[in-house]
Write an enzyme that holds these catalytic residues in place. Structure first.
Site, PDB file in Angstrom:
ATOM      1  N   GLY A 517       0.821  -1.206   0.000  1.00  0.00           N
ATOM      2  CA  GLY A 517       0.000   0.000   0.000  1.00  0.00           C
ATOM      3  C   GLY A 517       0.848   1.247   0.000  1.00  0.00           C
ATOM      4  N   SER A 518       0.167   2.367  -0.234  1.00  0.00           N
ATOM      5  CA  SER A 518       0.837   3.667  -0.184  1.00  0.00           C
ATOM      6  C   SER A 518      -0.205   4.717   0.129  1.00  0.00           C
ATOM      7  CB  SER A 518       1.532   3.981  -1.516  1.00  0.00           C
ATOM      8  OG  SER A 518       0.580   4.045  -2.569  1.00  0.00           O
ATOM      9  N   GLY A 520      -0.657   9.131   1.855  1.00  0.00           N
ATOM     10  CA  GLY A 520      -0.113  10.467   2.001  1.00  0.00           C
ATOM     11  C   GLY A 520       1.142  10.529   2.843  1.00  0.00           C
ATOM     12  N   ASP A 636      -6.909  12.397   8.274  1.00  0.00           N
ATOM     13  CA  ASP A 636      -6.948  11.707   6.988  1.00  0.00           C
ATOM     14  C   ASP A 636      -7.794  10.438   7.087  1.00  0.00           C
ATOM     15  OD1 ASP A 636      -6.418  11.437   4.301  1.00  0.00           O
ATOM     16  OD2 ASP A 636      -4.473  10.480   4.567  1.00  0.00           O
TER      17      ASP A 636
END
Length: 836
Positions: A517-518, A520, A636
């Site tokens: 995953g990636s 912010g 977020d």
């Protein structure tokens, strides 16, 4: 003549009976709700009324000198709830009296004396004379003066019971009794603090109201007192108008809160001529601190009590678990000087089995987070109040078990790394005889000589190394020295989790090849560390100019946050300018992948799981906002940051990375990054970011849970993905022009028409609970109000989802801004007509 004689005799008999009638009917004294001074009473005097001599005007309560049903020789002056014969207050609970002992009311006060005329209990002295003793309809026993001013009342001297209208102030407590047959004060207490309501055993906390899911927190105002009413339990601020905590209960006109002799606090309502419990804490019998006696292990099976390996029950020690070895004993407690008198003995530590825990570990902070087992034991050895330790090898956390030892309990999930050690004293003599002394002296001499040679050799090697280092460039040396100083600063930060080496993470992640995953804040890799634990390693890429020490300070704070709905931080790593965080791996991945799966054969997320996910998210955010020592705003919240584990258990990730905020500075954050589609309107203004910003994002995710698709389906440009300082995107989307639905606006329109079922994910094919769909939609819309103060707190959201708090009507005027987000009103009307 005989007839006249009989008539006269009958009349005389009737007259005599009539004259004696008042006497015959007055064998039981008439109960009043008020008595005046120079009054005395014993149980014998009022035995026909079961010792009662006062009754409240409504007849609900009585004051009496009565005995317990099982022990007829012990009498107490008590206030009793008549219908249930329940004692709600007792004056002389520590010193029971006989049936002939006397209670006296004088102008100076109320007192009790035993058969020897020795004072057993009395009210304090007053500046005014007592005019009367009264029992009110509330159950409060009061002394008043001639002006009817209250001089003393029983509500201000609580025992083990609290009733409606009675306040328990900060600094006062309910104190449990020894048992059902003994009202004497025991070791359990329910205390009100300025921040919470707590249960304690011998001064050690084992339960807090704030940890309960049903406890709804309204504000951070300091608590002043606790009070019950017909509908629930409340903690109030100083002025009595602000509710800090509240627990909603079944409605009842008569309630009692009682701290039982076993350490359980319960609240019961009187319904149908019996007490019905609707609040009992702690529920788990193994979470009570003395269920199995000293060092007894309480198993959740049945439950049963056993001694740990190496211990056995000793009847002479009140069935405490003591070491089996005769040469080893448990230490005594400290004396007044702080000494145990056993420092000349040999201290040893007896290891407990894995899976054993202690209640204090959940309420006390570790004395240190970077300490090996040997140092942790040394700290305990030097503290005579320390009775044992729990140590976690991976983090170096060291917990002390001080003063009185209670029972052991099963380890909770996620704490398997803790191991317990009980401090003990070896009674084997450590003083050798003369021959052994001589042998010891020779041995010591050999050791000293050997050690001296080693020291000299080491010094010689160090001198050679130092001479070689003289050749190095001074600037290089300066850089190395500076790095060492920074490392020392990091090591000195308290509360840091375990620090991994860069090489360990390279090996765990196969050189960072397994990306999962990636986001912010960076890229996430799956890995397996040395102890075979599967972890998620996040490589931080957006910490800007934050220094190493500041990063570690924030990491320490995040590492100290533990909640069932938050991902656990296992450790960290700093390698040059690169920073890594190591988390527990969540085997089901993110909500985004499960909810928005693109594969046709992907199973649809069922409605029950969706509702549980919504509740788990709310609980996790509520803890971040109001349950932590320092408020944390996530900033977020989106499906990608909601991870799922095992049976879809919710775990919020990336919390604390945006900014760690204190309560005082929670409005200073104005320039953080967020994700397009979940950003609150205040991001685009100069207004401060608060916890209500997370509430807005949560509302957006709720709507996506309901529909099973993204709220915003059009492709966002790269400039629209994030918001940077002073340069934010316009929220006027082109979704309608692309022929796509902006779901929040659709949800608002359908809410107005009460058409909730049509908003549910069509893939569920009607497998939903309509009332729960309505609940999620109404809560979500309330979270989306354009004015942050109109949005509910996350603790409110939890209460609404659990059904403990009424869901208010979303304010349509505060949601009209969604039209700017979603497109033209005419297009909305056309769409609604089409789907209707």
């Amino acid at each position: 003549m005989d007839f006249l004689y009989a008539l006269c005799l009958s009349f005389a008999t009737f007259s005599l009976c009539f004259l004696l009638f008042p006497i015959l009917t007055a064998s039981s004294p008439i109960l009043n709700h008020s008595i005046t001074p120079n009054f005395t009473a014993t149980n014998m005097q009022f035995i026909d009324n079961s010792g009662a001599f006062l009754e409240s005007p409504n007849g609900t309560f009585r004051a009496s000198i009565n005995t317990l049903e099982s022990i007829h020789s012990h009498f107490y002056f008590s206030v009793i709830h008549v219908a249930s014969n329940t004692i709600i207050w007792s004056a002389n609970r520590n010193t029971p009296i006989s049936y002939s002992a006397m209670l006296s009311l004088t102008i100076h006060g109320l007192s009790i004396a035993d058969d020897s005329n020795r004072a057993v209990w009395s009210t304090p002295s007053f500046n005014s004379n007592i005019a009367s003793l009264q029992l009110l309809d509330t159950g409060n026993l009061i002394l008043v003066d001639a002006q009817n001013v209250s001089l003393w009342n029983s509500f201000d001297s609580p025992t083990d019971t609290l009733i409606i209208g009675q306040r328990l102030y900060v600094g006062t407590s309910l104190n449990g009794a020894v048992g059902n047959n003994n009202l004497s004060v025991d070791d359990y207490r329910l205390a009100v603090t300025s921040k919470d309501l707590v249960l304690q055993w011998k001064g050690q906390t084992y339960w807090k109201l704030s940890m309960e899911a049903k406890a709804f927190k309204n504000s951070d105002t300091p608590v002043s007192y606790m009070e019950m009413n017909r509908t629930g339990l409340y903690l109030f601020g100083a002025d009595g108008s602000e509710v800090v905590f509240q627990v909603f209960l079944e409605t009842s006109d008569t309630k009692i809160g009682r701290l039982g002799y076993e350490g359980v606090f319960s609240i019961s309502g009187f319904m149908g001529n019996k007490w019905v419990q609707d609040f009992v804490k702690p529920v788990d019998i193994c979470q009570r601190p003395f269920t199995c006696g000293k060092l007894g292990f309480c198993s959740n099976q049945n439950p049963t009590c056993i001694c740990p390996t190496g211990f056995h029950y000793d009847a002479e020690e009140n069935d405490a678990c003591v070491p089996i070895e005769d040469t080893i004993s448990l230490p005594s407690s400290c004396d007044e000087s702080g000494n145990s008198g056993e420092f000349n003995s040999s201290t040893v530590y007896l290891e407990l089995q894995k899976g054993m825990d202690y209640f204090g570990n959940h309420f006390n902070r570790p004395v240190n987070h970077v300490m090996n087992l040997s140092l942790c034991q040394d700290v305990c050895s030097q503290n005579c109040s320390c009775q044992g330790i729990f140590h976690e090898n991976s983090s170096g956390s060291c917990y002390l078990l001080e003063y009185n030892l209670g029972s052991l309990m099963p380890m909770t999930f996620g704490e398997e790394g803790l191991l317990g050690y009980i401090k003990a004293i070896s009674t084997v003599s450590v003083i050798p005889d003369e021959n052994k002394k001589h042998g010891l002296a020779v041995s010591s001499l050999v050791v000293i000589i050997t050690f001296s040679g080693f020291v000299l050799a080491t010094m010689l090697v160090m001198i050679i190394i130092w001479l070689r280092k003289k050749r190095y460039d001074r600037m290089t040396f300066g850089r190395l020295n500076s790095f060492s100083t920074a490392d020392l600063e990091v090591v000195s930060i308290p509360g840091l989790p375990v620090r991994f080496s860069y090489e360990e993470l390279v090996a765990a992640t196969e050189n960072f090849n397994n990306q999962i995953g990636s986001g912010g804040f960076g890229t996430v890799y799956k890995g397996i560390i040395a102890d075979k634990t599967v972890v998620a390693v996040k490589k931080i890429s957006s910490l800007g100019v934050r220094g190493k020490v500041e990063f570690c300070n924030e990491t320490a704070s995040i590492g100290n946050i533990h909640h069932v709905n938050l991902v656990k931080l296992r450790g960290f790593c700093i390698h040059g300018k690169q920073c890594f965080l190591v988390y527990d791996y969540m085997n089901r991945g993110s909500l985004e992948k499960i909810l928005f799966g693109n594969e046709s054969n992907d199973p649809v997320l069922e409605w029950q799981k969706r509702y549980e996910i919504a509740l788990g998210m709310a609980r996790g955010l509520a803890y971040l906002h109001s349950g932590c020592q320092q408020k944390i705003i996530h900033c977020d919240i989106k499906p990608e940051n909601i991870l799922l584990h095992s049976d879809f258990q919710v775990k919020i990730s990336d919390f604390g990375l945006a900014k760690l905020l204190s309560h005082e500075n929670s409005k200073l954050l104005t320039t953080l990054s967020g994700t397009r589609g979940y950003l609150a309107p205040e991001w685009l203004t100069s207004h401060g970011i608060t916890d209500k910003t997370d509430v807005y994002s949560y509302g957006m995710v709720l709507l996506e849970l309901v529909r099973g698709r993204r709220n915003c389906l059009f492709q966002c440009s790269s400039t629209e993905s994030d918001v940077s300082e002073g340069n934010g995107p316009s929220f006027i989307s082109t979704s309608w022009d692309l022929g796509m639905v902006y779901f929040p606006l659709l949800a608002l329109e359908m809410h107005k028409q009460r058409r909730y079922k049509e908003l549910a994910d069509p893939r569920l094919e009607g497998r939903v609970r309509i009332e729960e769909v309505e609940t999620l939609v109404r809560v979500a819309l309330s979270c989306l109000h354009i004015v942050p103060t109109l949005r509910p707190s996350m603790t409110n959201v939890v209460a609404m989802l659990e059904g403990r708090l009424h869901i208010g009507e979303p304010r349509v005027e505060a949601l009209e801004f969604l039209r700017l987000y979603g497109g033209k009103t005419t297009e909305t009307s056309r769409l609604l007509t089409r789907i209707g």
